[in-house]
Design an enzyme around this catalytic site. Structure first.
Site, PDB file in Angstrom:
ATOM      1  N   SER A 141      -3.155   7.982  -4.962  1.00  0.00           N
ATOM      2  CA  SER A 141      -3.019   8.352  -3.544  1.00  0.00           C
ATOM      3  C   SER A 141      -1.865   9.336  -3.404  1.00  0.00           C
ATOM      4  O   SER A 141      -0.895   9.276  -4.178  1.00  0.00           O
ATOM      5  CB  SER A 141      -2.724   7.109  -2.703  1.00  0.00           C
ATOM      6  OG  SER A 141      -2.332   7.484  -1.393  1.00  0.00           O
ATOM      7  N   TYR A 154       2.502  -0.440  -1.610  1.00  0.00           N
ATOM      8  CA  TYR A 154       1.259   0.190  -2.074  1.00  0.00           C
ATOM      9  C   TYR A 154       1.581   1.503  -2.797  1.00  0.00           C
ATOM     10  O   TYR A 154       1.043   1.784  -3.876  1.00  0.00           O
ATOM     11  CB  TYR A 154       0.363   0.413  -0.853  1.00  0.00           C
ATOM     12  CG  TYR A 154      -0.831   1.311  -1.019  1.00  0.00           C
ATOM     13  CD1 TYR A 154      -2.034   0.816  -1.516  1.00  0.00           C
ATOM     14  CD2 TYR A 154      -0.775   2.654  -0.637  1.00  0.00           C
ATOM     15  CE1 TYR A 154      -3.148   1.645  -1.625  1.00  0.00           C
ATOM     16  CE2 TYR A 154      -1.878   3.483  -0.746  1.00  0.00           C
ATOM     17  CZ  TYR A 154      -3.062   2.979  -1.246  1.00  0.00           C
ATOM     18  OH  TYR A 154      -4.160   3.794  -1.355  1.00  0.00           O
ATOM     19  N   LYS A 158       0.757   3.125  -6.623  1.00  0.00           N
ATOM     20  CA  LYS A 158       0.008   4.372  -6.820  1.00  0.00           C
ATOM     21  C   LYS A 158       0.829   5.389  -7.617  1.00  0.00           C
ATOM     22  O   LYS A 158       0.282   6.171  -8.403  1.00  0.00           O
ATOM     23  CB  LYS A 158      -0.428   4.948  -5.467  1.00  0.00           C
ATOM     24  CG  LYS A 158      -1.462   4.081  -4.735  1.00  0.00           C
ATOM     25  CD  LYS A 158      -2.748   3.929  -5.545  1.00  0.00           C
ATOM     26  CE  LYS A 158      -3.882   3.326  -4.731  1.00  0.00           C
ATOM     27  NZ  LYS A 158      -5.137   3.227  -5.504  1.00  0.00           N
TER      28      LYS A 158
HETATM   29  N1  LIG Z   1      -9.150   5.967   2.401  1.00  0.00           N
HETATM   30  C1  LIG Z   1      -8.025   6.630   2.196  1.00  0.00           C
HETATM   31  O1  LIG Z   1      -7.476   7.282   3.100  1.00  0.00           O
HETATM   32  C2  LIG Z   1      -7.392   6.625   0.824  1.00  0.00           C
HETATM   33  C3  LIG Z   1      -6.303   7.491   0.603  1.00  0.00           C
HETATM   34  C4  LIG Z   1      -5.704   7.504  -0.641  1.00  0.00           C
HETATM   35  C5  LIG Z   1      -6.188   6.702  -1.657  1.00  0.00           C
HETATM   36  N2  LIG Z   1      -7.251   5.859  -1.419  1.00  0.00           N
HETATM   37  C6  LIG Z   1      -7.708   5.045  -2.528  1.00  0.00           C
HETATM   38  O2  LIG Z   1      -9.107   5.211  -2.687  1.00  0.00           O
HETATM   39  C7  LIG Z   1      -9.652   4.040  -3.284  1.00  0.00           C
HETATM   40  C8  LIG Z   1     -10.870   3.577  -2.519  1.00  0.00           C
HETATM   41  O3  LIG Z   1     -10.492   3.315  -1.183  1.00  0.00           O
HETATM   42  P1  LIG Z   1     -11.523   3.409   0.040  1.00  0.00           P
HETATM   43  O4  LIG Z   1     -10.791   4.044   1.139  1.00  0.00           O
HETATM   44  O5  LIG Z   1     -12.822   3.957  -0.414  1.00  0.00           O
HETATM   45  O6  LIG Z   1     -11.667   1.838   0.376  1.00  0.00           O
HETATM   46  P2  LIG Z   1     -12.901   1.001   1.012  1.00  0.00           P
HETATM   47  O7  LIG Z   1     -13.810   1.882   1.778  1.00  0.00           O
HETATM   48  O8  LIG Z   1     -12.248  -0.152   1.704  1.00  0.00           O
HETATM   49  O9  LIG Z   1     -13.673   0.469  -0.279  1.00  0.00           O
HETATM   50  C9  LIG Z   1     -13.010  -0.370  -1.189  1.00  0.00           C
HETATM   51  C10 LIG Z   1     -13.980  -0.808  -2.267  1.00  0.00           C
HETATM   52  O10 LIG Z   1     -13.272  -1.595  -3.215  1.00  0.00           O
HETATM   53  C11 LIG Z   1     -13.860  -2.910  -3.282  1.00  0.00           C
HETATM   54  N3  LIG Z   1     -12.774  -3.844  -3.562  1.00  0.00           N
HETATM   55  C12 LIG Z   1     -11.694  -4.121  -2.806  1.00  0.00           C
HETATM   56  N4  LIG Z   1     -10.912  -5.015  -3.433  1.00  0.00           N
HETATM   57  C13 LIG Z   1     -11.523  -5.312  -4.615  1.00  0.00           C
HETATM   58  C14 LIG Z   1     -11.210  -6.175  -5.698  1.00  0.00           C
HETATM   59  N5  LIG Z   1     -10.106  -6.926  -5.703  1.00  0.00           N
HETATM   60  N6  LIG Z   1     -12.059  -6.227  -6.747  1.00  0.00           N
HETATM   61  C15 LIG Z   1     -13.192  -5.477  -6.759  1.00  0.00           C
HETATM   62  N7  LIG Z   1     -13.537  -4.637  -5.762  1.00  0.00           N
HETATM   63  C16 LIG Z   1     -12.709  -4.560  -4.704  1.00  0.00           C
HETATM   64  C17 LIG Z   1     -14.569  -3.089  -1.938  1.00  0.00           C
HETATM   65  O11 LIG Z   1     -15.674  -3.988  -1.985  1.00  0.00           O
HETATM   66  P3  LIG Z   1     -15.546  -5.592  -1.806  1.00  0.00           P
HETATM   67  O12 LIG Z   1     -14.907  -5.833  -0.492  1.00  0.00           O
HETATM   68  O13 LIG Z   1     -16.977  -6.079  -1.915  1.00  0.00           O
HETATM   69  O14 LIG Z   1     -14.732  -6.071  -2.971  1.00  0.00           O
HETATM   70  C18 LIG Z   1     -15.100  -1.674  -1.732  1.00  0.00           C
HETATM   71  O15 LIG Z   1     -16.241  -1.437  -2.523  1.00  0.00           O
HETATM   72  C19 LIG Z   1      -8.510   3.033  -3.357  1.00  0.00           C
HETATM   73  O16 LIG Z   1      -7.941   3.080  -4.649  1.00  0.00           O
HETATM   74  C20 LIG Z   1      -7.521   3.549  -2.340  1.00  0.00           C
HETATM   75  O17 LIG Z   1      -6.201   3.150  -2.648  1.00  0.00           O
HETATM   76  C21 LIG Z   1      -7.853   5.808  -0.199  1.00  0.00           C
END
Ligand SMILES: NC(=O)c1ccc[n+]([C@@H]2O[C@H](COP(=O)([O-])OP(=O)(O)OC[C@H]3O[C@@H](n4cnc5c(N)ncnc54)[C@H](OP(=O)(O)O)[C@@H]3O)[C@@H](O)[C@H]2O)c1
Length: 249
Positions: A141, A154, A158
């Protein structure tokens, strides 16, 4: 050079929604055999059906080492190898100053966001990539590159993941490339508190490109890294944030 992943097997953690599902979709559309995993079986099942192209799924918790071993082995048993691992799943159970965090939530954040990518990469290495080569992509991130009043815990995980990416790239070459992607704010469930109720419009104003990210923005970069186009890139961190890090404050 082609953005194709024919004859390639990919495993995407957190592949049931958000960024992980978009990456799994881009990989499957590019010809890869894809396995997705997340904690909830029903969410995985419906996402795999939407992704199509024979996408498989298996439920698992990234913070459970037994699940890492089982899911990696299931992927190899289903498809014959594991060529691309995307460590995408993450958690953020605490919002507040790092100086005040309780140790259970500190440990949980470390377990899921930092230890899990290492453990899943170890399983991929030992069971397939050490002999067969491959690609690891860690989803970090932009938070790992700066300070924040409430996301410090967090962000520390990262930041450490960025350094772990460099270390593993040095150790796992020449057969395995390891890179990280740092998204800025993307409209997913995970980040909802940061963009809901018009808050995203304020953030977007500070981005030189004037908009928040879409999950497809991140999927495109992951495909570039996984495919032949990324064949001389390792140990690197690609920032996709609409210019947020360089924008005027
Ligand atoms: N969205 C942003 O603005 C943003 C910015 C920077 C970085 N990121 C990074 O991008 C990545 C994905 O984030 P996202 O925004 O796509 O999140 P999201 O839409 O909430 O999706 C998260 C996914 O991870 C799964 N998950 C969560 N905890 C888990 C666990 N303990 N074991 C296995 N699966 C798990 C969830 O499914 P279940 O609930 O079924 O487990 C879901 O499939 C993360 O690493 C996040 O830190 C996101």
């Amino acid at each position: 050079m082609e953005l194709r992943l024919d004859d390639t097997t990919a495993l995407v953690t957190g592949g049931s929604r958000g960024i992980g599902k978009a990456i799994a979709t881009a990989f499957a559309d590019a010809g890869a055999r894809v396995m997705i995993t997340s904690r909830k079986a029903d969410a995985c099942e419906s996402a795999a059906a939407e992704i199509g192209h024979g996408c498989r799924w298996t439920a698992g918790h990234v913070g459970e080492p037994d699940d890492a071993a089982r899911v990696v082995q299931e992927t190899i048993d289903a498809f014959g190898s594991l060529d691309v691992l995307v460590n995408n799943a993450a958690t953020n159970p605490y919002a507040g100053p790092m100086i005040d965090v309780d140790l259970p939530r500190w440990q949980k954040t470390l377990d899921v966001n930092l230890t899990a990518p290492l453990v899943w990469t170890q399983e991929a290495w030992r069971r397939s990539m050490k002999d067969g080569g491959g690609v690891v992509i860690n989803i970090s991130s932009v938070g790992g590159m700066s300070t924040n009043p409430i996301l410090g815990v967090y962000d520390v995980t990262k930041a450490a993941l960025i350094h772990a990416t460099k270390q593993l790239a040095a150790e796992m070459g020449p057969g395995v490339r390891v890179n990280a992607i740092c998204p800025g704010l993307i409209k997913t469930d995970f980040a909802r508190a940061l963009w809901d109720d018009g808050r995203g419009d304020e953030v977007a104003k500070a981005y030189p490109l004037g908009r928040l990210g879409e999950v497809e923005d991140i999927a495109g970069a992951a495909l570039y890294l996984a495919a032949e186009t990324g064949s001389w890139i390792t140990g690197q961190t690609i920032v996709l944030d609409g210019g947020g890090l360089v924008g005027f404050r």
